[in-house]
Design a protein around this motif. Structure first.
Motif, short mmCIF file in Angstrom:
data_model
loop_
_atom_site.label_atom_id
_atom_site.label_comp_id
_atom_site.label_asym_id
_atom_site.label_seq_id
_atom_site.Cartn_x
_atom_site.Cartn_y
_atom_site.Cartn_z
N ALA A 13 0.91 -23.22 -97.88
CA ALA A 13 1.46 -24.58 -97.74
C ALA A 13 2.07 -25.11 -99.02
O ALA A 13 2.69 -26.17 -99.02
CB ALA A 13 0.38 -25.54 -97.25
N ILE A 14 1.93 -24.40 -100.13
CA ILE A 14 2.45 -24.88 -101.42
C ILE A 14 3.95 -24.59 -101.49
O ILE A 14 4.37 -23.44 -101.37
CB ILE A 14 1.73 -24.22 -102.60
CG1 ILE A 14 0.23 -24.54 -102.55
CG2 ILE A 14 2.33 -24.68 -103.92
CD1 ILE A 14 -0.59 -23.80 -103.58
N PRO A 15 4.79 -25.61 -101.66
CA PRO A 15 6.24 -25.40 -101.67
C PRO A 15 6.72 -24.81 -103.00
O PRO A 15 6.49 -25.39 -104.06
CB PRO A 15 6.80 -26.80 -101.44
CG PRO A 15 5.76 -27.71 -101.99
CD PRO A 15 4.44 -27.04 -101.77
N HIS A 50 7.95 -34.74 -102.93
CA HIS A 50 7.08 -34.93 -104.09
C HIS A 50 7.74 -35.86 -105.09
O HIS A 50 8.97 -36.04 -105.07
CB HIS A 50 6.75 -33.59 -104.76
CG HIS A 50 7.95 -32.84 -105.25
ND1 HIS A 50 8.45 -32.97 -106.51
CD2 HIS A 50 8.78 -31.97 -104.61
CE1 HIS A 50 9.51 -32.20 -106.66
NE2 HIS A 50 9.75 -31.58 -105.51
N GLY A 51 6.94 -36.48 -105.94
CA GLY A 51 7.50 -37.39 -106.92
C GLY A 51 6.52 -37.75 -108.02
O GLY A 51 5.31 -37.57 -107.87
N HIS A 106 3.49 -34.08 -100.73
CA HIS A 106 3.13 -33.86 -99.33
C HIS A 106 3.88 -32.63 -98.83
O HIS A 106 5.10 -32.53 -98.98
CB HIS A 106 3.51 -35.07 -98.47
CG HIS A 106 3.45 -34.77 -96.99
ND1 HIS A 106 2.26 -34.57 -96.32
CD2 HIS A 106 4.44 -34.61 -96.06
CE1 HIS A 106 2.52 -34.32 -95.04
NE2 HIS A 106 3.82 -34.34 -94.87
N SER A 107 3.15 -31.68 -98.29
CA SER A 107 3.75 -30.47 -97.73
C SER A 107 3.20 -30.26 -96.33
O SER A 107 1.98 -30.26 -96.12
CB SER A 107 3.44 -29.25 -98.60
OG SER A 107 3.99 -28.07 -98.02
N ARG A 161 -1.18 -26.02 -87.77
CA ARG A 161 -0.61 -27.24 -88.35
C ARG A 161 -1.35 -27.48 -89.66
O ARG A 161 -2.52 -27.84 -89.64
CB ARG A 161 -0.78 -28.42 -87.40
CG ARG A 161 -0.19 -28.19 -86.01
CD ARG A 161 -0.53 -29.33 -85.08
NE ARG A 161 -1.97 -29.49 -84.91
CZ ARG A 161 -2.52 -30.30 -84.01
NH1 ARG A 161 -1.76 -31.04 -83.23
NH2 ARG A 161 -3.84 -30.40 -83.91
N GLN A 162 -0.68 -27.26 -90.76
CA GLN A 162 -1.33 -27.37 -92.06
C GLN A 162 -0.62 -28.41 -92.90
O GLN A 162 0.61 -28.37 -93.07
CB GLN A 162 -1.29 -26.02 -92.78
CG GLN A 162 -2.25 -25.93 -93.95
CD GLN A 162 -2.97 -24.59 -93.97
OE1 GLN A 162 -2.52 -23.63 -93.38
NE2 GLN A 162 -4.08 -24.53 -94.66
N ASP A 163 -1.40 -29.37 -93.41
CA ASP A 163 -0.86 -30.42 -94.28
C ASP A 163 -1.61 -30.39 -95.61
O ASP A 163 -2.85 -30.43 -95.63
CB ASP A 163 -1.00 -31.79 -93.64
CG ASP A 163 -0.11 -31.95 -92.42
OD1 ASP A 163 1.11 -32.08 -92.59
OD2 ASP A 163 -0.64 -31.93 -91.29
N LEU A 164 -0.86 -30.31 -96.68
CA LEU A 164 -1.41 -30.38 -98.03
C LEU A 164 -0.89 -31.64 -98.69
O LEU A 164 0.33 -31.82 -98.83
CB LEU A 164 -0.99 -29.14 -98.83
CG LEU A 164 -1.33 -29.14 -100.33
CD1 LEU A 164 -2.84 -29.18 -100.53
CD2 LEU A 164 -0.73 -27.93 -101.01
N ASN A 165 -1.80 -32.54 -99.06
CA ASN A 165 -1.42 -33.81 -99.68
C ASN A 165 -2.18 -33.99 -100.99
O ASN A 165 -3.39 -33.76 -101.05
CB ASN A 165 -1.75 -35.00 -98.77
CG ASN A 165 -1.07 -34.90 -97.42
OD1 ASN A 165 0.12 -34.61 -97.34
ND2 ASN A 165 -1.82 -35.13 -96.34
#
Length: 623
Positions: free
Chosen positions: A126-128, A233-234, A252-253, A271-275
């Motif tokens: 999930a890491i961009p 990201h920011g 957020h990815s 469904r994977q969310d990395l925040n």
């Protein structure tokens, strides 16, 4: 055949590293460690040549050359790192550092710890990749600085930051298996007493992929298993006053990936969310005292459902809240650090209510870095207090500069890994009395960094005790349970030799590393699963004018897919080719071919890996 690292081999490797510089001393200069700043090794910026621990820094240029791959693909080409993956770049991925398990490595994203409290591993898939500015890998035990789980080392990923002026970049690309990628970033900083720096970016990549499984796998389905990944990201920082800065950052990815769940036409969708989000403040209260505060939250959300119906959906989420107060005090050439940390882990699960728990850890640490002429000394100690009791760790390192770029290092350190929520509470498997795993590491290193040559040789031995494995029958039968369970019954030894080198001859840059290791289960004498006794990586890059071409060669010996060493995974060699062309000041082209010889290999039994593939991209950037 099991490979054992002998004392004779270790001594020979160090001798080779010592002799090699004199054979290459006439080469053309390359970037040296003096030019590189490392943050992770001591939790504060250091010149790389002041860092005692073995460290690898992966810069933005190398990351950009990786095409449409993944973070794991970039790491796979680094010393001491192996990966496994159950399919394409969107599939479940594990990263092993110096033979340590995937849950024995701490992963940080801009200083924020990420990962699942149930599995103990980070969501690498999930890491961009396009959000990353650089990656620092620090090898060996770092529990004194980062607490639980830093047995094999720490991998920290840094996203982009704003610098003076304005910069904007954008990229698009396409490749095999209908792979598509697009990203855009803007960054900058204003001047003046109350300067503001900022960086924002967004990206999307997707692919139709290939079948994750092979015939013989449970749930085999011959259809393609694709993925879609979107991120934003920011970071914003404001100079409140001279020496005082406050800011916030976020990432957020969202990943949507398919995997096979049977011969029917329906796949299971992950469904994977990395925040991650944090606010921070840095204050220079005195000329020699800097105080840094950070309040952070990370979320690892994993859900799955079949494409036939959402009624079978399951969800398991980890939330980690962390407060860190770090004080850095300079005492002449020395540095004293005092650290307090508070971390709260919470798990929510729609399918397994027994996992819905929380765990709080309070940590106190001190570190001292002494610099006296050619002598380098690092000392650190830490106590972590949690539901598993008080865990004390310590480390000591020594380095000596002989001059002319040659340096020797030695270090020892202890570490531990906290039991995961699965190992403690999963019904029928977890045992709530499981205690942390413990590690004791010792290593020697020899480094040379002068003119055109950089060389590094490291010999290490990490003894692990109280390892948690699946014990069958379960020693704990309080509830009359039968079958296996997670239990502290194993010990292992991770020992090996790492050699790394780089040089530049005119327009030709050469780099390579080789690892000989013996990650062994002490009880059975078997090699730990999915880890090779030998692996290596080599890179040659030629740049002239606007054109740059290169080749990467990644090699791995045979591994075993199981702890009993019965299911063998063959060795492999992968040749990757790439080229870039700087069209003008603003535009550049990238082309890449991975696995050029279409090697058929496995990272995990009955799971496919990518065959020959290509990617091409166009990048625009202004500064």
């Amino acid at each position: 055949m099991t490979f054992h690292v002998s004392r004779q081999a270790a001594a020979s490797s160090l001798a080779l590293a010592m002799a090699a510089p004199f054979a290459h001393a006439a080469s053309t200069p390359v970037d040296t460690a003096i030019d590189t700043v490392v943050v992770t090794a001591a939790r504060t910026p250091q010149r790389a040549d002041d860092v005692i621990a073995q460290t690898t820094v992966i810069h933005a240029e190398e990351i950009a050359r990786s095409g449409a791959g993944s973070v794991a693909d970039v790491l796979q080409r680094q010393p001491g790192i192996e990966i496994t993956r159950n399919g394409s770049a969107g599939a479940s991925t594990s990263v092993y550092l110096r033979g340590a398990n995937a849950n024995q490595v701490v992963v940080l994203l801009d200083g924020v710890r990420i990962g699942s409290s149930t599995s103990g591993t980070a969501s690498w898939n999930a890491i961009p990749l396009e959000a990353i500015d650089r990656i620092e890998v620090v090898y060996g035990p770092l529990s004194t600085l980062y607490g639980a789980d830093a047995i094999g080392g720490v991998i920290q990923i840094f996203t982009r930051k704003g610098e003076a002026g304005l910069s904007a970049t954008a990229s698009i690309g396409a490749g095999s298996e209908s792979t598509r990628q697009a990203s855009a970033h803007i960054a900058g900083a204003s001047g003046g007493e109350h300067a503001v720096s900022y960086a924002f970016g967004a990206g999307h990549d997707e692919s139709d992929g290939f079948s994750a499984t092979r015939p013989g796998a449970s749930g085999y389905n011959a259809d393609d298993d694709g993925y879609r990944r979107t991120n934003v990201h920011g970071r914003v920082a404001v100079a409140i006053a001279p020496g005082h800065e406050a800011g916030a950052q976020f990432l957020h990815s969202r990943l949507r990936a398919q995997y096979d769940s049977g011969a029917s036409s329906f796949d299971t969708n992950n469904r994977q969310d990395l925040n991650t989000a944090s606010v921070f403040m840095s204050n220079q209260f005195l000329p020699n005292w800097r105080s840094t505060l950070q309040l952070a939250r990370s979320e690892d959300k994993l859900g799955s459902f079949t494409s036939a119906a959402a009624s079978g959906a399951s969800q398991i989420d980890t939330q980690q809240d962390e407060f860190t107060w770090q004080n850095t005090i300079t005492l002449g050439p020395d540095t004293l650090q005092l650290l307090y940390g508070h971390r709260k882990e919470e798990v929510a699960s729609s399918a397994t209510r027994a996992l819905e728990r929380e765990r709080i850890t309070n940590s106190y640490a001190a570190a001292y870095a002494l610099r006296r002429g050619p002598h380098l000394v690092d000392l650190s100690a830490r106590q972590d207090r949690s539901v598993y009791g008080n865990k004390n760790t310590g480390a000591a390192g020594y380095g000596y500069n002989f001059g002319n770029g040659l340096r020797a290092t030695a270090s020892i350190g202890s570490s531990f890994r906290a039991p995961t929520f699965n190992e403690l509470y999963y019904p029928g498997y977890g045992v709530d009395t499981n205690q942390p795993e413990r590690g004791r590491n010792a290593e020697l290193g020899l480094r040379y960094d002068r003119r055109a040559v950089q060389l590094d040789a490291t010999v290490y031995r990490n003894r692990l005790t109280d390892m948690i494995v699946s014990a069958n029958p379960c020693p704990d039968n309080r509830d009359g349970r039968t079958g296996s369970c997670a239990y502290n019954v194993a010990s292992a030894t991770l020992e090996g030799v790492t050699l790394a080198a780089s040089t530049r001859i005119g327009d030709l840059r050469l780099r390579g590393s080789a690892d000989w290791s013996d990650p062994q289960d002490n009880g059975t004498g078997k090699r730990l699963a999915r880890r090779a006794a030998k692996h290596a990586s080599f890179n040659a890059e030629y740049g002239s004018g606007q054109l740059k071409t290169g080749a990467e060669w990644v090699l791995s010996g045979a591994r075993f897919d199981d702890a009993a060493n019965l299911r063998r995974l063959g060795g492999y060699g992968l040749l990757n080719l790439y080229a870039s062309w700087q069209i003008n000041e603003d535009f550049s082209l990238l082309a890449r071919v991975n696995n050029s010889f279409d090697k058929d290999y496995e990272l995990a039994r009955n799971y496919n890996t990518g065959g020959r593939s290509w990617f091409a991209g166009l990048r625009y950037g202004i500064r």
